[in-house]
Write a protein that holds these residues in place. Structure first.
Motif, PDB file in Angstrom:
ATOM      1  N   ASP A 480     -29.541 -23.795  19.854  1.00 45.74           N
ATOM      2  CA  ASP A 480     -30.904 -23.345  20.126  1.00 45.74           C
ATOM      3  C   ASP A 480     -30.820 -22.301  21.241  1.00 45.74           C
ATOM      4  O   ASP A 480     -30.920 -22.614  22.435  1.00 45.74           O
ATOM      5  CB  ASP A 480     -31.766 -24.534  20.550  1.00 45.74           C
ATOM      6  N   ALA A 481     -30.617 -21.048  20.851  1.00 42.91           N
ATOM      7  CA  ALA A 481     -30.368 -19.974  21.818  1.00 42.91           C
ATOM      8  C   ALA A 481     -31.523 -19.812  22.790  1.00 42.91           C
ATOM      9  O   ALA A 481     -31.312 -19.610  24.001  1.00 42.91           O
ATOM     10  CB  ALA A 481     -30.106 -18.657  21.081  1.00 42.91           C
ATOM     11  N   ASP A 482     -32.752 -19.888  22.291  1.00 43.98           N
ATOM     12  CA  ASP A 482     -33.921 -19.706  23.160  1.00 43.98           C
ATOM     13  C   ASP A 482     -33.987 -20.791  24.228  1.00 43.98           C
ATOM     14  O   ASP A 482     -34.273 -20.515  25.396  1.00 43.98           O
ATOM     15  CB  ASP A 482     -35.210 -19.717  22.335  1.00 43.98           C
ATOM     16  N   LEU A 483     -33.748 -22.037  23.818  1.00 41.34           N
ATOM     17  CA  LEU A 483     -33.798 -23.129  24.791  1.00 41.34           C
ATOM     18  C   LEU A 483     -32.678 -22.987  25.812  1.00 41.34           C
ATOM     19  O   LEU A 483     -32.900 -23.177  27.021  1.00 41.34           O
ATOM     20  CB  LEU A 483     -33.695 -24.476  24.068  1.00 41.34           C
ATOM     21  N   LEU A 484     -31.480 -22.629  25.363  1.00 39.50           N
ATOM     22  CA  LEU A 484     -30.361 -22.473  26.287  1.00 39.50           C
ATOM     23  C   LEU A 484     -30.635 -21.377  27.317  1.00 39.50           C
ATOM     24  O   LEU A 484     -30.309 -21.519  28.503  1.00 39.50           O
ATOM     25  CB  LEU A 484     -29.076 -22.157  25.516  1.00 39.50           C
ATOM     26  N   ALA A 547     -33.459 -36.232  27.136  1.00 41.63           N
ATOM     27  CA  ALA A 547     -34.366 -35.478  26.265  1.00 41.63           C
ATOM     28  C   ALA A 547     -33.834 -34.075  26.029  1.00 41.63           C
ATOM     29  O   ALA A 547     -33.925 -33.529  24.917  1.00 41.63           O
ATOM     30  CB  ALA A 547     -35.767 -35.430  26.875  1.00 41.63           C
ATOM     31  N   LEU A 548     -33.271 -33.456  27.066  1.00 41.39           N
ATOM     32  CA  LEU A 548     -32.697 -32.117  26.927  1.00 41.39           C
ATOM     33  C   LEU A 548     -31.539 -32.126  25.921  1.00 41.39           C
ATOM     34  O   LEU A 548     -31.462 -31.264  25.032  1.00 41.39           O
ATOM     35  CB  LEU A 548     -32.201 -31.623  28.295  1.00 41.39           C
ATOM     36  N   LEU A 549     -30.657 -33.123  26.041  1.00 43.05           N
ATOM     37  CA  LEU A 549     -29.527 -33.198  25.121  1.00 43.05           C
ATOM     38  C   LEU A 549     -29.993 -33.412  23.682  1.00 43.05           C
ATOM     39  O   LEU A 549     -29.453 -32.797  22.749  1.00 43.05           O
ATOM     40  CB  LEU A 549     -28.581 -34.327  25.532  1.00 43.05           C
ATOM     41  N   TYR A 550     -30.993 -34.283  23.488  1.00 35.32           N
ATOM     42  CA  TYR A 550     -31.519 -34.512  22.134  1.00 35.32           C
ATOM     43  C   TYR A 550     -32.072 -33.202  21.549  1.00 35.32           C
ATOM     44  O   TYR A 550     -31.827 -32.880  20.378  1.00 35.32           O
ATOM     45  CB  TYR A 550     -32.603 -35.584  22.142  1.00 35.32           C
ATOM     46  N   HIS A 551     -32.805 -32.436  22.342  1.00 37.24           N
ATOM     47  CA  HIS A 551     -33.360 -31.168  21.854  1.00 37.24           C
ATOM     48  C   HIS A 551     -32.247 -30.198  21.470  1.00 37.24           C
ATOM     49  O   HIS A 551     -32.330 -29.513  20.437  1.00 37.24           O
ATOM     50  CB  HIS A 551     -34.265 -30.546  22.917  1.00 37.24           C
ATOM     51  N   PRO A 563     -24.272 -41.647  23.383  1.00 31.38           N
ATOM     52  CA  PRO A 563     -22.814 -41.743  23.221  1.00 31.38           C
ATOM     53  C   PRO A 563     -22.403 -41.760  21.743  1.00 31.38           C
ATOM     54  O   PRO A 563     -21.433 -41.100  21.348  1.00 31.38           O
ATOM     55  CB  PRO A 563     -22.479 -43.071  23.917  1.00 31.38           C
ATOM     56  N   THR A 564     -23.158 -42.513  20.932  1.00 34.66           N
ATOM     57  CA  THR A 564     -22.854 -42.559  19.497  1.00 34.66           C
ATOM     58  C   THR A 564     -23.101 -41.207  18.856  1.00 34.66           C
ATOM     59  O   THR A 564     -22.317 -40.752  18.008  1.00 34.66           O
ATOM     60  CB  THR A 564     -23.719 -43.630  18.812  1.00 34.66           C
ATOM     61  N   LEU A 565     -24.195 -40.571  19.227  1.00 33.01           N
ATOM     62  CA  LEU A 565     -24.527 -39.257  18.680  1.00 33.01           C
ATOM     63  C   LEU A 565     -23.441 -38.236  19.010  1.00 33.01           C
ATOM     64  O   LEU A 565     -23.016 -37.460  18.149  1.00 33.01           O
ATOM     65  CB  LEU A 565     -25.879 -38.795  19.206  1.00 33.01           C
ATOM     66  N   LEU A 566     -22.972 -38.226  20.248  1.00 30.45           N
ATOM     67  CA  LEU A 566     -21.943 -37.269  20.648  1.00 30.45           C
ATOM     68  C   LEU A 566     -20.660 -37.482  19.838  1.00 30.45           C
ATOM     69  O   LEU A 566     -20.053 -36.526  19.348  1.00 30.45           O
ATOM     70  CB  LEU A 566     -21.652 -37.412  22.144  1.00 30.45           C
ATOM     71  N   LEU A 567     -20.258 -38.747  19.688  1.00 30.22           N
ATOM     72  CA  LEU A 567     -19.068 -39.034  18.886  1.00 30.22           C
ATOM     73  C   LEU A 567     -19.253 -38.576  17.451  1.00 30.22           C
ATOM     74  O   LEU A 567     -18.327 -38.049  16.823  1.00 30.22           O
ATOM     75  CB  LEU A 567     -18.777 -40.544  18.905  1.00 30.22           C
ATOM     76  N   ALA A 568     -20.466 -38.791  16.926  1.00 30.51           N
ATOM     77  CA  ALA A 568     -20.735 -38.427  15.533  1.00 30.51           C
ATOM     78  C   ALA A 568     -20.685 -36.916  15.338  1.00 30.51           C
ATOM     79  O   ALA A 568     -20.151 -36.426  14.337  1.00 30.51           O
ATOM     80  CB  ALA A 568     -22.094 -38.969  15.118  1.00 30.51           C
ATOM     81  N   VAL A 569     -21.234 -36.191  16.273  1.00 28.21           N
ATOM     82  CA  VAL A 569     -21.269 -34.730  16.144  1.00 28.21           C
ATOM     83  C   VAL A 569     -19.859 -34.148  16.271  1.00 28.21           C
ATOM     84  O   VAL A 569     -19.510 -33.174  15.599  1.00 28.21           O
ATOM     85  CB  VAL A 569     -22.217 -34.121  17.205  1.00 28.21           C
ATOM     86  N   GLY A 570     -19.040 -34.764  17.097  1.00 29.61           N
ATOM     87  CA  GLY A 570     -17.673 -34.268  17.283  1.00 29.61           C
ATOM     88  C   GLY A 570     -17.607 -33.342  18.482  1.00 29.61           C
ATOM     89  O   GLY A 570     -18.538 -32.584  18.771  1.00 29.61           O
ATOM     90  N   GLN A 571     -16.471 -33.373  19.176  1.00 29.63           N
ATOM     91  CA  GLN A 571     -16.359 -32.659  20.443  1.00 29.63           C
ATOM     92  C   GLN A 571     -16.525 -31.146  20.287  1.00 29.63           C
ATOM     93  O   GLN A 571     -17.240 -30.508  21.074  1.00 29.63           O
ATOM     94  CB  GLN A 571     -15.001 -32.991  21.087  1.00 29.63           C
ATOM     95  N   ASP A 572     -15.914 -30.556  19.294  1.00 32.13           N
ATOM     96  CA  ASP A 572     -16.002 -29.104  19.133  1.00 32.13           C
ATOM     97  C   ASP A 572     -17.437 -28.666  18.859  1.00 32.13           C
ATOM     98  O   ASP A 572     -17.924 -27.677  19.434  1.00 32.13           O
ATOM     99  CB  ASP A 572     -15.091 -28.643  17.995  1.00 32.13           C
ATOM    100  N   ARG A 573     -18.116 -29.401  17.987  1.00 31.59           N
ATOM    101  CA  ARG A 573     -19.491 -29.018  17.637  1.00 31.59           C
ATOM    102  C   ARG A 573     -20.435 -29.255  18.803  1.00 31.59           C
ATOM    103  O   ARG A 573     -21.369 -28.472  19.024  1.00 31.59           O
ATOM    104  CB  ARG A 573     -19.943 -29.809  16.411  1.00 31.59           C
ATOM    105  N   VAL A 574     -20.206 -30.313  19.566  1.00 32.46           N
ATOM    106  CA  VAL A 574     -21.031 -30.567  20.754  1.00 32.46           C
ATOM    107  C   VAL A 574     -20.912 -29.393  21.719  1.00 32.46           C
ATOM    108  O   VAL A 574     -21.929 -28.885  22.245  1.00 32.46           O
ATOM    109  CB  VAL A 574     -20.609 -31.883  21.458  1.00 32.46           C
ATOM    110  N   ARG A 575     -19.703 -28.950  21.934  1.00 31.18           N
ATOM    111  CA  ARG A 575     -19.508 -27.835  22.874  1.00 31.18           C
ATOM    112  C   ARG A 575     -20.230 -26.579  22.383  1.00 31.18           C
ATOM    113  O   ARG A 575     -20.853 -25.856  23.168  1.00 31.18           O
ATOM    114  CB  ARG A 575     -18.002 -27.556  23.038  1.00 31.18           C
ATOM    115  N   ARG A 576     -20.175 -26.347  21.073  1.00 31.99           N
ATOM    116  CA  ARG A 576     -20.821 -25.142  20.543  1.00 31.99           C
ATOM    117  C   ARG A 576     -22.341 -25.247  20.667  1.00 31.99           C
ATOM    118  O   ARG A 576     -23.009 -24.282  21.080  1.00 31.99           O
ATOM    119  CB  ARG A 576     -20.420 -24.951  19.071  1.00 31.99           C
ATOM    120  N   LEU A 577     -22.918 -26.423  20.337  1.00 33.58           N
ATOM    121  CA  LEU A 577     -24.376 -26.588  20.393  1.00 33.58           C
ATOM    122  C   LEU A 577     -24.907 -26.588  21.824  1.00 33.58           C
ATOM    123  O   LEU A 577     -26.068 -26.244  22.066  1.00 33.58           O
ATOM    124  CB  LEU A 577     -24.790 -27.886  19.682  1.00 33.58           C
ATOM    125  N   LEU A 578     -24.035 -26.957  22.781  1.00 36.12           N
ATOM    126  CA  LEU A 578     -24.469 -26.953  24.180  1.00 36.12           C
ATOM    127  C   LEU A 578     -24.161 -25.621  24.865  1.00 36.12           C
ATOM    128  O   LEU A 578     -24.313 -25.501  26.085  1.00 36.12           O
ATOM    129  CB  LEU A 578     -23.809 -28.103  24.942  1.00 36.12           C
TER     130      LEU A 578
END
Length: 580
Positions: A480-484, A547-551, A563-578
């Motif tokens: 979410d580029a605008d939010l970031l 709430a920020l992380l969920y958005h 914690p479950t959500l982060l594991l599910a998304v995977g480390q590489d994808r989490v880094r990209r989305l954040l």
């Protein structure tokens, strides 16, 4: 073998009833197997309220078996009852077409279209029998159609007809009472439920009363097959019985000593069976226990057949989270089979075992199921370490197995809410689910999903069938580029602290520590500081951070546990989305 609950060591209701039933059985039938009973009418889906009619005597019977005594649990299938109304919402049933069968025995009504079973009763019995097998319920089934049409009850029927005036006098005690209107309405409502909810029928099933007098027996018509008949004469010596049908006009005279196409009316039939089977224990619902209802009246009529009323606790209704009181004929009622699709048999058994029969309770099909599973897992841990109370140990023992042994269980019972979150996020991709679950505990990685089955399958079924589409978790495809771009310095710092700690905390426990620790570190406290060491505003900061992380991850304020959500998304994808 399951933990054995002895009555001298526990205070649970099952042991107390077992004591009472054994003592009563020795008085009535010394040396013979103890007989407990249930009655179920397959007039439609046999729901979770009806299941209490079975589980209450099952648990008592099982306790008696654990003590080394012989016991029979009879389940009378009231499949010779009249078809009263067409239940709503049954697949393969056209309400108008099936209305023509009202008044026939349930075993003479066609099964829903597409069913492999020969009639209506067998169709709905089959689902219940399958569920009882999963629940470990041992029973002897008795078809009332077979009993009546084979002539098994012939002597009891003739006896009832000879004593029809005595039966009528008992029933008349209740017919002549004039209650206030509110009580009359309540009685009418209870009679309606009694007719719908299993063994029982409304007040019109007291028997035939016409110019020829009262008769506790109704023939099924030889013309149309319905019970809309009136007995016009009966001779005790010859047993000649004449009747006419108000539905089709058919009339005939038969010898009741040879005739097998009819049955005793319900308020006479039930006590007759108590005497015939020697029943010591049979519970009844609140709808059967009001003045003038089947259980109360039966307590007087049973003496005519030379028997005694069973010990019979009243059991309260079972509800469903978010639903009103259940009724088979009103449609949309969850059955034991529905519950067993989303929960293991042990949990369902526990819900019935831990509450006294007169306590109502609810079975969760909504988010509450996750809390129930948390409670169940905590109990299991307490039983394991010896800290559980005796009554809780007894309820747990009755849930996990029977006198015959333990029920099949999930080898590694991971938290239900975790499994549900994983099933939600992975949307049926088993390889992804296994990857996530194997990362929950790096020291003991999961090798196969079979280790978490059947619990995983139940959680997945719950997600797919009971969680609305708008509450399902859909991970963002792109950041979410605008939010970031809009994040203030403090928010950017919180995201950076999380990203910096991901690699070193990539496990369920590690990520739990990390996501709760970031707001603490930002506020100048240690990441492992306890709530007592922190000011109240830390909780507010944590909620804001979550709430920020969920958005950023799923575009909503809330979602599965982070914690479950982060594991599910995977480390590489989490880094990209954040935004890294």
């Amino acid at each position: 073998m399951p933990i054995v609950a002895q009555s001298t060591e526990t205070t649970d209701w099952v042991s107390r009833f077992a004591d009472e039933v054994i003592e009563e059985s020795e008085r009535r039938a010394p040396g013979k197997p103890v007989v407990v009973a249930s009655g179920l009418s397959p007039s439609g889906p046999i729901h979770l309220g009806n299941l209490r009619e079975v589980m209450t005597p099952h648990l008592v019977a099982d306790e008696i078996r654990r003590r080394g005594r012989q016991v029979r649990h009879l389940i009378s299938w009231d499949d010779y009852d009249r078809y009263r109304k067409v239940p709503k919402g049954i697949d393969g049933v056209d309400e108008e077409a099936w209305t023509e069968h009202i008044g026939k025995p349930l075993t003479s009504v066609p099964a829903p279209k597409g069913s492999p079973y020969p009639n209506w009763a067998e169709h709905f019995k089959a689902a219940m029998i399958e569920s009882l097998a999963q629940l470990g319920v041992e029973f002897d089934g008795i078809s009332q159609t077979e009993q009546y049409t084979s002539g098994a009850y012939r002597e009891q029927i003739l006896h009832a007809m000879r004593h029809r005036h005595d039966i009528d006098a008992i029933l008349d005690q209740y017919r002549t009472k004039k209650a206030p209107k509110k009580q009359q309405q309540k009685a009418a409502d209870e009679a309606e439920l009694e007719a719908e909810e299993g063994s029982g029928a409304a007040s019109e099933d007291d028997g035939s009363s016409g110019s020829a007098g009262y008769f506790p027996y109704k023939p099924y018509c030889g013309g149309c097959g319905k019970d809309l008949t009136t007995v016009t004469s009966y001779d005790d010596d010859s047993t000649e019985l004449a009747y006419t049908c108000t539905a089709c006009g058919f009339a005939e005279t038969v010898r009741l000593s040879e005739f097998n196409r009819g049955k005793l009316v319900w308020k006479v039939d039930w006590p007759m069976r108590w005497a015939y089977e020697g029943v010591i224990f049979e519970p009844s619902g609140v709808d059967h226990s009001s003045p003038g209802s089947s259980f109360q009246v039966g307590g007087q009529i049973v003496g005519i057949f030379g028997g005694k009323q069973p010990i019979g606790p009243m059991y309260a209704f079972v509800g469903i989270s978010g639903m009103a009181k259940m009724s088979s004929s009103r449609g949309g009622v969850p059955t034991p089979g529905d519950a067993l699709k989303i929960m293991e048999p042990q949990l369902l058994r526990w819900l019935y075992a831990r509450r006294r029969p007169n306590q109502s309770f609810k079975i969760a099909f909504d988010q509450e199921i996750q809390r129930l599973y948390d409670e169940w897992d905590k109990l299991a841990a307490k039983v394991s370490d010896g800290s559980a109370l005796p009554g809780d140990v007894a309820a747990y023992s009755r849930a996990v197995g029977t006198a015959a042994g333990e029920l099949p269980a999930t080898p590694r019972p991971l938290p239900y809410r975790t499994l549900a979150s994983v099933a939600d996020i992975t949307a049926g991709h088993e390889d992804q689910a296994l990857r996530i679950l194997s990362e929950l505990d790096p020291e003991q990685p999961l090798a196969t999903l079979d280790e978490v089955r059947p619990r995983y399958d139940r959680a997945e079924a719950w997600i797919n069938t009971h969680v609305p589409a708008d509450q399902r978790t859909i991970v963002r495809d792109e950041p979410d580029a605008d939010l970031l771009k809009s994040l203030d310095e403090a928010s950017q710092q919180s995201v950076r602290l999380l990203l910096d700690g991901l690699a070193d905390h990539w496990s369920l426990d590690g990520l739990t520590h990390l996501v709760y620790g970031v707001p603490k570190v930002q506020a100048g406290f240690a990441a492992d500081a306890t709530p007592k060491e922190l000011p109240p505003e830390i909780k507010t900061a944590q909620r804001t951070f979550f709430a920020l992380l969920y958005h950023l991850l799923v575009g909503r304020d809330t979602g599965p546990r982070l914690p479950t959500l982060l594991l599910a998304v995977g480390q590489d994808r989490v880094r990209r989305l954040l935004g890294e």
